[in-house]
Design a protein around this motif. Structure first.
Motif, PDB file in Angstrom:
ATOM      1  N   GLU A 109       0.829  -1.214   0.000  1.00 33.87           N
ATOM      2  CA  GLU A 109       0.000   0.000   0.000  1.00 33.87           C
ATOM      3  C   GLU A 109       0.867   1.270   0.000  1.00 33.87           C
ATOM      4  O   GLU A 109       0.598   2.216  -0.732  1.00 33.87           O
ATOM      5  N   ALA A 110       1.929   1.260   0.801  1.00 30.78           N
ATOM      6  CA  ALA A 110       2.775   2.462   0.897  1.00 30.78           C
ATOM      7  C   ALA A 110       3.428   2.800  -0.445  1.00 30.78           C
ATOM      8  O   ALA A 110       3.734   3.963  -0.710  1.00 30.78           O
ATOM      9  N   LEU A 111       3.620   1.763  -1.289  1.00 31.60           N
ATOM     10  CA  LEU A 111       4.265   1.997  -2.586  1.00 31.60           C
ATOM     11  C   LEU A 111       3.270   1.982  -3.750  1.00 31.60           C
ATOM     12  O   LEU A 111       3.670   1.881  -4.916  1.00 31.60           O
ATOM     13  N   ALA A 112       1.998   2.120  -3.429  1.00 32.37           N
ATOM     14  CA  ALA A 112       0.993   2.091  -4.508  1.00 32.37           C
ATOM     15  C   ALA A 112       1.167   3.262  -5.473  1.00 32.37           C
ATOM     16  O   ALA A 112       0.742   3.196  -6.626  1.00 32.37           O
ATOM     17  N   GLY A 113       1.803   4.336  -5.024  1.00 32.68           N
ATOM     18  CA  GLY A 113       2.045   5.479  -5.914  1.00 32.68           C
ATOM     19  C   GLY A 113       3.204   5.258  -6.885  1.00 32.68           C
ATOM     20  O   GLY A 113       3.458   6.096  -7.735  1.00 32.68           O
ATOM     21  N   ILE A 114       3.894   4.138  -6.737  1.00 38.38           N
ATOM     22  CA  ILE A 114       5.012   3.812  -7.636  1.00 38.38           C
ATOM     23  C   ILE A 114       4.473   2.912  -8.747  1.00 38.38           C
ATOM     24  O   ILE A 114       3.889   1.855  -8.469  1.00 38.38           O
ATOM     25  N   VAL A 115       4.671   3.310  -9.986  1.00 36.77           N
ATOM     26  CA  VAL A 115       4.094   2.540 -11.099  1.00 36.77           C
ATOM     27  C   VAL A 115       4.629   1.100 -11.118  1.00 36.77           C
ATOM     28  O   VAL A 115       5.776   0.846 -10.723  1.00 36.77           O
TER      29      VAL A 115
END
Ligand SMILES: Nc1ncnc2c1ncn2[C@@H]1O[C@H](COP(=O)(O)OP(=O)(O)OP(=O)(O)O)[C@@H](O)[C@H]1O
Ligand SMILES: [Mg+2]
Length: 359
Positions: A109-115
């Motif tokens: 979840e914390a890296l969901a902004g990373i494609v």
């Protein structure tokens, strides 16, 4: 050798070797490798082509009923320095590490902004990701800033330092997405300020965003809506950055970070805290001067200037004219006289005109 020199040397050595670096597998690709390699602007599976990137040609593809982004390395890359020349390799390295972390439940979840990366091959010079149906960020609001700083918090904790948080590397599709990792380098968050160890403590996560992106936005606010609007926008960003750095610091304390790192972070937190309580004018001047100057140096160093470079020079010249004495008091002129600065900015302006990059 500095940590950055070491990194550069090992990347150049990797590039000179025949070693391959792949992320994912071809089995997971929506199109066969030959077709991906043969992709040209006119290929039937191409929907759109972006030739404006400095490192890569970017295509929007349609396959298996959905949209994809194909990034093809440029040889040579348009950025004329070693970091530019190894930026595609660097991106494939980071994509591999980030993709592995994204699969872990703790970081998903914390890296969901990373494609996501569906497939990447360094030697073939290609990289395939889902298309992000988002837009460039013209207005920064609370939601966008919170999401960006949440992603930054995760990246910094995990030892990823993104140097190039510029507007062209951010998209918003309801969530702020990062998709270009050409200048994202590893570092040890318990011992280092950034990927250059402790050597350049003036650079940190929030600073990179402010320098590459936010102060350019504030410059526009100043011009369109006045100083009051720009100061209010700085206050919003600093509150969110402060909260992010407080969380970062307490997590690093738990993990046994060094006294130098904790002292350095504590100092930044203290400065923001004081400014948020006592007025942001001084901080604005100091950071805007620093941001416009540092971004200008990057642009001139890579010989890649844009209309924004010219606007930043204009801001610096005007600031020198109107607030020269204050700049001197804040010790921002690095021991040089205002006249020496004026001459330097004049020269920068000539180069910035000369090195404008188009598509
Ligand atoms: N996954 C994606 N979804 C949607 N658009 C994308 C995606 N990846 C890239 N783009 C678009 O392509 C442009 C260039 O991509 P990217 O920044 O990755 O290339 P680049 O050559 O490294 O750029 P530069 O060196 O100029 O920063 C982006 O600004 C964005 O508009
Ligand atoms: Mg980019």
């Amino acid at each position: 050798m500095t940590p950055e020199q070491q990194r550069r040397q090992s990347q150049l050595a990797f590039a000179a070797s025949r070693a391959e670096l792949e992320v994912g597998s071809l089995a997971g690709c929506p199109l066969p490798l030959e077709q991906l390699l043969a992709t040209r602007p006119g290929s039937p599976w191409v929907r759109r082509h972006f030739a404006g990137g400095l490192t890569a040609d970017v295509y929007q593809l349609e396959a298996s009923g959905r949209l994809w982004t194909l990034k093809r390395a440029r040889h040579p890359c348009k950025v004329q320095n070693p970091d530019g020349q190894t930026s595609f390799l660097n991106e494939v390295q980071r994509r591999g590490e980030l993709q592995a972390l994204k699969r872990q439940a703790d970081w998903h979840e914390a890296l969901a902004g990373i494609v996501d990366t569906r497939y990447a091959s360094y030697r073939q010079g290609l990289l395939l990701s889902p298309w992000i149906a988002g837009e460039a960020i013209a207005e920064w609001d609370e939601r966008r800033l919170l999401q960006l700083f949440d992603t930054l918090l995760a990246l910094l904790q995990l030892g990823f330092f993104e140097w190039d948080l510029c507007p062209g590397n951010l998209l918003d599709d309801g969530r702020i997405r990062l998709f270009d990792f050409g200048y994202m380098y590893r570092f040890d968050p318990l011992r280092d300020c950034n990927s250059n160890g402790l050597l350049t403590p003036q650079h940190h996560g929030a600073e990179r965003f402010e320098t590459r992106c936010y102060y350019a936005y504030l410059l526009r606010l100043e011009q369109e809506r006045g100083q009051g609007a720009a100061l209010a926008a700085l206050e919003l960003e600093k509150r969110i950055a402060l909260e992010c750095y407080q969380r970062l610091r307490s997590r690093l304390i738990k993990r046994g970070a060094s006294a130098s790192v904790l002292g350095w972070l504590g100092n930044i937190i203290g400065q923001w805290h004081t400014a948020l309580r006592g007025g942001l004018d001084g901080l604005y001047l100091r950071e805007a001067w620093r941001s416009h100057l540092s971004d200008l140096e990057d642009d001139l160093g890579g010989q890649t200037c844009t209309p924004l470079t010219l606007q930043r020079i204009g801001w610096l010249q005007q600031c020198l004219q109107e607030c020269g004495a204050q700049l001197q008091r804040l010790e921002l002129l690095a021991g040089r006289t205002p006249d020496a600065w004026r001459a330097e900015l004049e020269q920068a302006l000539v180069k910035a005109h000369q090195w404008q990059v188009g598509g």
